[in-house]
Design an enzyme around this catalytic site. Structure first.
Site, PDB file in Angstrom:
ATOM      1  N   HIS A 125     -17.120  48.853 -30.070  1.00  0.00           N
ATOM      2  CA  HIS A 125     -18.528  48.569 -29.788  1.00  0.00           C
ATOM      3  C   HIS A 125     -19.482  49.289 -30.751  1.00  0.00           C
ATOM      4  O   HIS A 125     -20.689  49.061 -30.711  1.00  0.00           O
ATOM      5  CB  HIS A 125     -18.885  48.985 -28.354  1.00  0.00           C
ATOM      6  N   ALA A 126     -18.958  50.150 -31.619  1.00  0.00           N
ATOM      7  CA  ALA A 126     -19.820  50.921 -32.526  1.00  0.00           C
ATOM      8  C   ALA A 126     -20.589  50.076 -33.540  1.00  0.00           C
ATOM      9  O   ALA A 126     -21.627  50.536 -34.025  1.00  0.00           O
ATOM     10  CB  ALA A 126     -19.016  52.009 -33.229  1.00  0.00           C
TER      11      ALA A 126
END
Length: 187
Positions: A113-114
């Site tokens: 999700h970064a």
């Protein structure tokens, strides 16, 4: 392999709720390759990971976000999990630090999700990227060229999908840091 990154300094930016393996595996692989690795956070003392379905282990914070400067490091690594990047993308100092690494031509690596952080920093547009499948639409809507690959690299910008891709992700970070600065247009 132990001397590949001697003299190189890597910053891992995280806060509470980072995906446990996505911080620990790259940290350990980079240290094993000879790099000096610092965990940087807006939090003091230690931060707690998320390990699959529950809270994981605490990790020591080496430096406060307010004291971290891109000029002092060769690369930045951004672990995922849902909570960690969601909290950090609301932190203007965290976003500014990521953008500073990118603008300086340094390696920027984001997993899971970064890539939300890359979107928030305004550096996703026009870049080849991958991400966790649930944020694919966010990445595409930000103008990135999303692809379903284990690891995608675009001129020193590294993205990876999920914890199962951590070995390939870590190897690519080592390779890109060894190559040094990347010439790129400022975002």
């Amino acid at each position: 392999m132990a001397a590949e990154l001697n003299g190189k300094r890597i910053l891992i930016l995280a806060t509470n709720g980072f995906e446990q393996s996505e911080l620990e595996v790259p940290r350990d692989r980079l240290k094993a390759a000879g790099a000096e690795v610092h965990v940087v956070s807006p939090e003091q003392g230690e931060i707690k990971g998320w390990d699959k379905k529950d809270w994981g282990r605490a990790v020591k914070v080496d430096k406060a976000l307010s004291d971290a400067k891109a000029a002092d490091y060769d690369a930045i690594v951004l672990p995922g999990g849902q909570m960690n990047p969601d909290l950090l993308r609301a932190d203007k100092d965290a976003v500014a630090l990521i953008k500073a690494f990118y603008d300086a031509g340094k390696t920027v690596a984001a997993i899971c999700h970064a890539p939300w952080l890359l979107i928030e920093a305004g550096i996703a547009k026009g870049k080849k990227m991958t991400s966790y499948s649930s944020i694919k639409t966010d990445v595409i809507n930000a103008g990135a060229l999303w692809e379903d690959s284990e690891v995608v690299t675009d001129n020193g910008l590294i993205t990876s999908r999920k914890p199962g891709d951590l070995e390939a992700f870590s190897k690519k970070i080592i390779e890109e840091v060894r190559e040094g600065k990347h010439e790129r247009q400022a975002a």
